[in-house]
Design a protein around this motif. Structure first.
Motif, mmCIF file in Angstrom:
data_model
loop_
_atom_site.group_PDB
_atom_site.id
_atom_site.type_symbol
_atom_site.label_atom_id
_atom_site.label_comp_id
_atom_site.label_asym_id
_atom_site.label_seq_id
_atom_site.Cartn_x
_atom_site.Cartn_y
_atom_site.Cartn_z
ATOM 1 N N LEU A 1 13.058 3.157 -16.759
ATOM 2 C CA LEU A 1 12.316 3.967 -15.794
ATOM 3 C C LEU A 1 12.337 3.324 -14.400
ATOM 4 C CD1 LEU A 1 9.262 4.886 -18.033
ATOM 5 C CD2 LEU A 1 11.127 6.398 -17.360
ATOM 6 N N ALA A 2 12.345 2.012 -14.372
ATOM 7 C CA ALA A 2 12.351 1.296 -13.090
ATOM 8 C C ALA A 2 13.637 1.528 -12.311
ATOM 9 C CB ALA A 2 12.139 -0.197 -13.320
ATOM 10 N N ALA A 3 14.666 2.013 -12.983
ATOM 11 C CA ALA A 3 15.933 2.277 -12.305
ATOM 12 C C ALA A 3 15.813 3.427 -11.311
ATOM 13 C CB ALA A 3 17.022 2.576 -13.342
ATOM 14 N N PHE A 4 14.820 4.308 -11.504
ATOM 15 C CA PHE A 4 14.691 5.441 -10.579
ATOM 16 C C PHE A 4 13.261 5.665 -10.061
ATOM 17 C CE2 PHE A 4 14.608 7.158 -14.938
ATOM 18 C CZ PHE A 4 13.422 7.864 -14.951
ATOM 19 N N ILE A 5 12.288 4.856 -10.517
ATOM 20 C CA ILE A 5 10.939 4.926 -9.955
ATOM 21 C C ILE A 5 10.731 3.687 -9.096
ATOM 22 C CG2 ILE A 5 8.459 5.014 -10.438
ATOM 23 C CD1 ILE A 5 9.072 6.380 -13.055
ATOM 24 N N PRO A 6 10.491 3.848 -7.801
ATOM 25 C CA PRO A 6 10.481 2.700 -6.892
ATOM 26 C C PRO A 6 9.343 1.709 -7.099
ATOM 27 C CG PRO A 6 9.839 4.715 -5.747
ATOM 28 C CD PRO A 6 10.335 5.132 -7.086
ATOM 29 N N ASN A 7 8.203 2.156 -7.624
ATOM 30 C CA ASN A 7 7.044 1.263 -7.750
ATOM 31 C C ASN A 7 6.531 1.274 -9.190
ATOM 32 O OD1 ASN A 7 6.542 0.730 -4.712
ATOM 33 N ND2 ASN A 7 6.566 2.968 -4.838
ATOM 34 N N VAL A 8 6.720 0.158 -9.898
ATOM 35 C CA VAL A 8 6.258 0.028 -11.275
ATOM 36 C C VAL A 8 5.116 -0.981 -11.299
ATOM 37 C CG1 VAL A 8 6.861 -0.597 -13.638
ATOM 38 C CG2 VAL A 8 8.543 0.564 -12.177
ATOM 39 N N GLN B 1 -2.821 13.316 -7.575
ATOM 40 C CA GLN B 1 -1.559 12.590 -7.459
ATOM 41 C C GLN B 1 -0.960 12.243 -8.826
ATOM 42 O OE1 GLN B 1 -4.293 11.553 -5.179
ATOM 43 N NE2 GLN B 1 -3.266 13.127 -3.962
ATOM 44 N N LEU B 2 -1.693 12.526 -9.897
ATOM 45 C CA LEU B 2 -1.218 12.242 -11.250
ATOM 46 C C LEU B 2 -0.313 13.380 -11.720
ATOM 47 C CD1 LEU B 2 -1.466 10.349 -13.756
ATOM 48 C CD2 LEU B 2 -3.373 11.813 -14.494
ATOM 49 N N VAL B 3 0.979 13.094 -11.901
ATOM 50 C CA VAL B 3 1.932 14.148 -12.260
ATOM 51 C C VAL B 3 2.463 14.021 -13.687
ATOM 52 C CG1 VAL B 3 2.628 14.493 -9.873
ATOM 53 C CG2 VAL B 3 3.904 12.862 -11.289
ATOM 54 N N GLY B 4 2.218 12.869 -14.339
ATOM 55 C CA GLY B 4 2.724 12.689 -15.692
ATOM 56 C C GLY B 4 1.866 11.734 -16.490
ATOM 57 N N ARG B 5 1.781 11.960 -17.820
ATOM 58 C CA ARG B 5 0.967 11.117 -18.704
ATOM 59 C C ARG B 5 1.482 11.246 -20.117
ATOM 60 N NH1 ARG B 5 -2.305 14.749 -22.380
ATOM 61 N NH2 ARG B 5 -2.094 16.788 -21.408
ATOM 62 N N THR B 6 1.059 10.339 -20.993
ATOM 63 C CA THR B 6 1.469 10.418 -22.391
ATOM 64 C C THR B 6 0.564 11.381 -23.149
ATOM 65 O OG1 THR B 6 0.010 8.719 -23.346
ATOM 66 C CG2 THR B 6 2.014 7.952 -22.233
ATOM 67 N N GLY B 7 0.980 11.715 -24.364
ATOM 68 C CA GLY B 7 0.154 12.574 -25.200
ATOM 69 C C GLY B 7 -1.123 11.907 -25.653
ATOM 70 N N PHE B 8 -1.183 10.563 -25.537
ATOM 71 C CA PHE B 8 -2.388 9.833 -25.910
ATOM 72 C C PHE B 8 -3.365 9.712 -24.748
ATOM 73 C CE2 PHE B 8 0.988 8.184 -28.702
ATOM 74 C CZ PHE B 8 0.438 8.506 -29.936
ATOM 75 N N ALA C 1 8.539 10.681 -9.687
ATOM 76 C CA ALA C 1 7.381 9.828 -9.448
ATOM 77 C C ALA C 1 7.675 8.758 -8.397
ATOM 78 C CB ALA C 1 6.956 9.155 -10.750
ATOM 79 N N THR C 2 6.637 8.413 -7.649
ATOM 80 C CA THR C 2 6.726 7.288 -6.725
ATOM 81 C C THR C 2 6.147 6.021 -7.348
ATOM 82 O OG1 THR C 2 4.555 7.807 -5.747
ATOM 83 C CG2 THR C 2 6.515 8.806 -4.717
ATOM 84 N N ARG D 1 0.847 -1.187 0.000
ATOM 85 C CA ARG D 1 0.000 0.000 0.000
ATOM 86 C C ARG D 1 0.885 1.240 0.000
ATOM 87 N NH1 ARG D 1 -5.564 0.271 1.068
ATOM 88 N NH2 ARG D 1 -6.555 -1.668 1.716
ATOM 89 N N ALA D 2 0.486 2.231 -0.768
ATOM 90 C CA ALA D 2 1.273 3.466 -0.864
ATOM 91 C C ALA D 2 1.271 4.189 0.480
ATOM 92 C CB ALA D 2 0.687 4.366 -1.940
ATOM 93 N N GLU D 3 2.421 4.698 0.837
ATOM 94 C CA GLU D 3 2.560 5.469 2.074
ATOM 95 C C GLU D 3 3.214 6.800 1.754
ATOM 96 O OE1 GLU D 3 4.815 3.104 4.748
ATOM 97 O OE2 GLU D 3 3.239 1.604 5.061
ATOM 98 N N GLY D 4 2.802 7.828 2.465
ATOM 99 C CA GLY D 4 3.383 9.145 2.237
ATOM 100 C C GLY D 4 2.860 9.764 0.953
ATOM 101 N N PRO D 5 3.498 10.844 0.489
ATOM 102 C CA PRO D 5 3.068 11.517 -0.745
ATOM 103 C C PRO D 5 3.152 10.576 -1.947
ATOM 104 C CG PRO D 5 4.577 12.890 0.503
ATOM 105 C CD PRO D 5 4.627 11.540 1.143
ATOM 106 N N VAL D 6 2.133 10.583 -2.771
ATOM 107 C CA VAL D 6 2.073 9.738 -3.960
ATOM 108 C C VAL D 6 2.170 10.603 -5.207
ATOM 109 C CG1 VAL D 6 0.587 8.227 -5.325
ATOM 110 C CG2 VAL D 6 0.753 7.902 -2.846
ATOM 111 N N ARG D 7 3.050 10.213 -6.136
ATOM 112 C CA ARG D 7 3.220 10.913 -7.406
ATOM 113 C C ARG D 7 3.193 9.849 -8.517
ATOM 114 N NH1 ARG D 7 4.918 16.073 -7.156
ATOM 115 N NH2 ARG D 7 6.088 15.957 -9.121
ATOM 116 N N ILE D 8 2.123 9.894 -9.321
ATOM 117 C CA ILE D 8 1.876 8.847 -10.307
ATOM 118 C C ILE D 8 2.177 9.348 -11.715
ATOM 119 C CG2 ILE D 8 0.141 7.310 -11.294
ATOM 120 C CD1 ILE D 8 -1.448 7.658 -8.659
#
Length: 276
Positions: A104-111, A49-56, A86-87, A23-30
């Motif tokens: 991306l998984a190299a620096f985003i903890p939860n994929v 909590q949604l901070v990034g998305r594709t152009g589609f 992102a978290t 379960r997510a804990e603390g600030p969430v950035r999706i």
């Protein structure tokens, strides 16, 4: 129909790659790289909590237009994602490249890896997202709506003779979908069986003279990824010798929160075309 309750923690938190999340804990950035799941994130009340998305990722329009774009589903800008800190990253096996996700998984903890193949798979998606992001009540609401829509779709399928359809997604080369796609499974829910029966590709090129194509009783022209229009109906009817109709591709291919609306749309379309 009785809707099952949220399952045990470990089962509800396992994604399509077999990874069990917490379960997510603390600030969430999706950051979401999947258009239909960007819509689901917002439907679950996670827009802030949604901070990034594709152009589609274009729905819901009034929300996503304020969210940073990070490229396309296949050509993600790695540095743009990195800057968002992102978290959680939401991806799909079919829609995103594995090598991109690994970078991306190299620096985003939860994929979170997804791979729905049937309308029923959305139940697992709702539970997964609901548990991770503490939106169990919202997930249960979506599950109840989907259960009702599935019941209605199956009722339509039972009331009409099965019909074999050719579902077109591209023109020149003409392309369709295989039986193991989410699109085909969604059409099957209302009694439409796609042709060809067997293919070596999930999105095969088709020949109008092929026996499997000739077996189709109707042709459906999708609005995406190729945007078929009214002007194509006569051409396809002439090539196939079968009645042709336009169909909203989002209602067949967008899983997540649009799944129930998609099934209801298909049920209405199936009934309408049956009497034309």
């Amino acid at each position: 129909m009785q809707v099952s309750t949220i399952p045990p923690e470990s089962a509800a938190l396992e994604d399509a790659a077999g990874v069990v999340h917490r379960r997510a804990e603390g600030p969430v950035r999706i950051v979401s790289l999947v258009p239909s799941l960007t819509e689901l994130v917002c439907e679950l009340g996670l827009a802030d909590q949604l901070v990034g998305r594709t152009g589609f990722c274009i729905h819901p329009r009034d929300i996503v237009r304020k969210v940073a774009k990070v490229g396309g589903t296949k050509d993600v800008r790695i540095d743009a994602v990195r800057a968002l800190e992102a978290t959680h990253l939401i991806v799909n096996i079919d829609e995103n490249r594995r090598e991109t996700v690994e970078r991306l998984a190299a620096f985003i903890p939860n994929v979170i890896v997804t791979h729905p193949c049937t309308p029923e798979d959305n139940f697992g998606l709702y539970r997964l997202f609901g548990r991770i992001f503490d939106r169990d009540a919202e997930a249960d609401r979506l599950a109840a709506d989907l259960a009702a829509a599935l019941d209605a779709a199956r009722a339509v399928a039972a009331s009409l003779p099965p019909e074999r359809v050719l579902y077109l997604i591209w023109r020149e080369p003409w392309m369709s979908v295989s039986r193991d796609t989410y699109i085909s499974a969604t059409l099957r829910a209302v009694g439409w069986e796609t042709v060809p029966d067997e293919t070596s590709s999930r999105y095969p090129e088709i020949a109008w003279q092929a026996s499997a194509v000739v077996a189709a009783q109707r042709v459906l022209l999708s609005s995406e990824p190729y945007r078929f229009r009214t002007l194509h109906l006569d051409e396809v009817a002439r090539l196939s010798g079968r009645p042709a109709a336009l169909i909203d591709g989002k209602m067949t291919s967008w899983y997540g929160s649009r799944a129930a609306a998609g099934l209801r749309y298909l049920a209405r379309l199936r009934e309408r075309l049956a009497v034309e």
